[in-house]
Scaffold this motif. Structure first.
Motif, PDB file in Angstrom:
ATOM      1  N   UNK A 362     -11.423 -18.240 -15.680  1.00 24.30           N
ATOM      2  CA  UNK A 362     -11.892 -19.117 -16.752  1.00 24.30           C
ATOM      3  C   UNK A 362     -12.008 -20.553 -16.255  1.00 24.30           C
ATOM      4  N   UNK A 363     -11.056 -21.003 -15.471  1.00 25.57           N
ATOM      5  CA  UNK A 363     -11.124 -22.361 -14.928  1.00 25.57           C
ATOM      6  C   UNK A 363     -12.363 -22.545 -14.061  1.00 25.57           C
ATOM      7  N   UNK A 364     -12.664 -21.571 -13.235  1.00 23.11           N
ATOM      8  CA  UNK A 364     -13.847 -21.670 -12.368  1.00 23.11           C
ATOM      9  C   UNK A 364     -15.125 -21.670 -13.183  1.00 23.11           C
ATOM     10  N   UNK A 365     -15.179 -20.794 -14.193  1.00 23.12           N
ATOM     11  CA  UNK A 365     -16.372 -20.731 -15.034  1.00 23.12           C
ATOM     12  C   UNK A 365     -16.559 -22.039 -15.804  1.00 23.12           C
ATOM     13  N   UNK A 366     -15.488 -22.583 -16.365  1.00 15.36           N
ATOM     14  CA  UNK A 366     -15.616 -23.817 -17.137  1.00 15.36           C
ATOM     15  C   UNK A 366     -15.978 -25.003 -16.263  1.00 15.36           C
ATOM     16  N   UNK A 367     -15.524 -24.989 -15.017  1.00 10.17           N
ATOM     17  CA  UNK A 367     -15.918 -26.060 -14.098  1.00 10.17           C
ATOM     18  C   UNK A 367     -17.428 -26.031 -13.868  1.00 10.17           C
ATOM     19  N   UNK A 368     -18.006 -24.838 -13.713  1.00 10.96           N
ATOM     20  CA  UNK A 368     -19.444 -24.700 -13.520  1.00 10.96           C
ATOM     21  C   UNK A 368     -20.197 -25.142 -14.771  1.00 10.96           C
ATOM     22  N   UNK A 369     -19.744 -24.690 -15.933  1.00 10.06           N
ATOM     23  CA  UNK A 369     -20.409 -25.065 -17.179  1.00 10.06           C
ATOM     24  C   UNK A 369     -20.325 -26.567 -17.419  1.00 10.06           C
ATOM     25  N   UNK A 370     -19.176 -27.176 -17.108  1.00  7.91           N
ATOM     26  CA  UNK A 370     -19.021 -28.623 -17.287  1.00  7.91           C
ATOM     27  C   UNK A 370     -19.968 -29.395 -16.374  1.00  7.91           C
ATOM     28  N   UNK A 371     -20.136 -28.905 -15.140  1.00  2.34           N
ATOM     29  CA  UNK A 371     -21.071 -29.564 -14.225  1.00  2.34           C
ATOM     30  C   UNK A 371     -22.492 -29.493 -14.761  1.00  2.34           C
ATOM     31  N   UNK A 372     -22.879 -28.319 -15.270  1.00  2.00           N
ATOM     32  CA  UNK A 372     -24.233 -28.185 -15.811  1.00  2.00           C
ATOM     33  C   UNK A 372     -24.428 -29.086 -17.032  1.00  2.00           C
TER      34      UNK A 372
END
Length: 440
Positions: A362-372
């Motif tokens: 979840x942390x990795x996914x949210x980091x990607x979504x936050x960057x986008x």
């Protein structure tokens, strides 16, 4: 003349619950209730609950426990539980918390006036039926009080999809669509009271098939009817299922100027194996083709999504497929959650992913979504957008509103009024909002 009774409603969860809370307050207005700002001031407390989040029922029981002292100090205080937890738990709520006077499911809140009479007579009131009558038809006309510039309007309830992780079909029931004429009447009424933007709501809103003059209408056809309402400037809808994103609705995004360039289109996973296990009935490829068609119709559309991480049997390869899909789509915003079991749903009985591993994903996914999200917001700098002004800002001369793309925008040196539509040049981007100035 006796003082009016005061009602405090605490709302949990989705926009549909926000809409339901408004209608419940209106229904109890018939019994002389006015809004209380806090629970301490209330003659009745109503918790309008959501069952989507983890341990939802336990959180409501904990919340109820905090009212024990208040109830002891005010024996005439009435306490009720409404919404999806009420539907799921029913009589159990009163067994565990005997101070609760009223339990009502989301399909029965039109019966609140009669239930209120019952509890004022010292009885308990429980209604978690799925009644045959249309609750919207039974509710009185909405009061003519002035409204803010935006409003929710429920057009569809329930879901027939039965995703393996979801309780909605059990708490909200089967899909039901409201007749178009009643929706249009309510929309016109909202506009008369100052509303300029309406968000159409449904658990599966793009499956809308409400009765019209010449047969059932699709959501796109309903939107075109709303497009004709004088004074209504903006239309949005949520939440959608990819399988119900039909061609006429996609076309409307490119041709209906009142339909805003924002779409919430949950996918949940990028892995076909996991999607099948979720009973989502679409594939990653079919979802991407829908996105392709939407962007062909409206190239500047901002997409939002939902993602569940750590669904039973999800492997690292399955998770990577989700990251790959996100990289391809590029979301302006998204909601992401670690899977948690819902008793009674098929997925609850399956082997669970290790909690620590799910948290790390979840942390990795949210980091990607936050960057986008950050990149898309930064790409707005220098652009001109429409902003519907909703309230004064914290700084002198500042107003805050929502852009066409649903970004929160702080507008400096703004000499306009709440409810005005302004053209704004975006000057800066911050974590969750944009800053802009009026175009003179």
């Amino acid at each position: 003349m006796s003082a009016p009774k005061k009602l405090f409603i605490k709302t949990y969860g989705c926009q549909m619950n926000v809409y339901d809370s408004e209608r419940m307050a209106e229904a109890l207005g018939e019994k002389g209730y006015v809004e209380a700002k806090t629970a301490d001031d209330a003659d009745m407390i109503l918790l309008n609950t959501c069952h989507i989040r983890e341990k939802a029922a336990e959180k409501i029981y904990s919340e109820l426990g905090r009212f024990k002292g208040l109830k002891a100090a005010k024996p005439d205080l009435k306490i009720g539980v409404a919404g999806c937890v009420a539907q799921a738990e029913g009589q159990e709520i009163m067994r565990r918390q005997p101070m609760v006077d009223l339990v009502v499911g989301p399909q029965s809140y039109h019966r609140l006036p009669e239930m209120e009479t019952k509890i004022r007579q010292g009885e308990k009131a429980l209604d978690t039926d799925f009644p045959e009558e249309d609750k919207f038809e039974k509710l009185k006309s909405r009061p003519k009080a002035k409204r803010g510039p935006t409003a929710f309007l429920t057009v569809q309830e329930g879901c027939d999809k039965f995703c393996a992780f979801c309780v909605v079909p059990y708490t909200r029931g089967a899909e039901v669509s409201r007749p178009a004429d009643r929706i249009l009447t309510e929309a016109r009424d909202l506009v008369e009271r100052g509303v300029r933007e309406i968000t159409l709501l449904g658990q599966n809103v793009n499956a809308y098939h409400g009765a019209g003059e010449n047969g059932d209408l699709t959501l796109a056809q309903l939107i075109w009817q709303l497009d004709k309402v004088d004074g209504l400037e903006r239309i949005r809808f949520t939440t959608s299922h990819p399988n119900d994103m039909m061609d006429d609705l996609i076309e409307a995004h490119g041709t209906c100027t009142k339909l805003m360039p924002y779409l919430h289109l949950p996918v949940q996973s990028g892995s076909d194996k996991i999607l099948k296990r979720m009973n989502r009935s679409h594939t990653a490829e079919s979802y991407l083709r829908v996105v392709e068609k939407i962007r062909a119709a409206r190239p500047d559309i901002l997409l939002s999504g939902d993602f569940i991480v750590g669904f039973p049997e999800e492997t690292e390869a399955d998770f990577q497929a989700t990251l790959d899909l996100i990289e391809e789509v590029k979301y302006g915003t998204a909601y992401s959650f670690k899977y948690s079991t819902r008793p009674g749903t098929p997925a609850a009985e399956r082997p669970q992913v290790d909690d620590a591993e799910a948290s790390e994903r979840l942390q990795r996914l949210q980091a990607l979504l936050s960057r986008q999200q950050r990149e898309i917001q930064e790409s707005m700098v220098g652009r001109e957008v429409g902003v519907l002004l909703e309230k004064p800002g914290r700084l002198p001369g500042q107003m805050v509103g929502k852009s066409d793309y649903l970004h929160s925008v702080h507008v400096s040196d703004c000499n306009r009024e709440v409810g005005d539509l302004a053209r704004v040049r975006i000057m800066a981007s911050s974590t969750n909002s944009l800053a802009g100035e009026l175009i003179r």
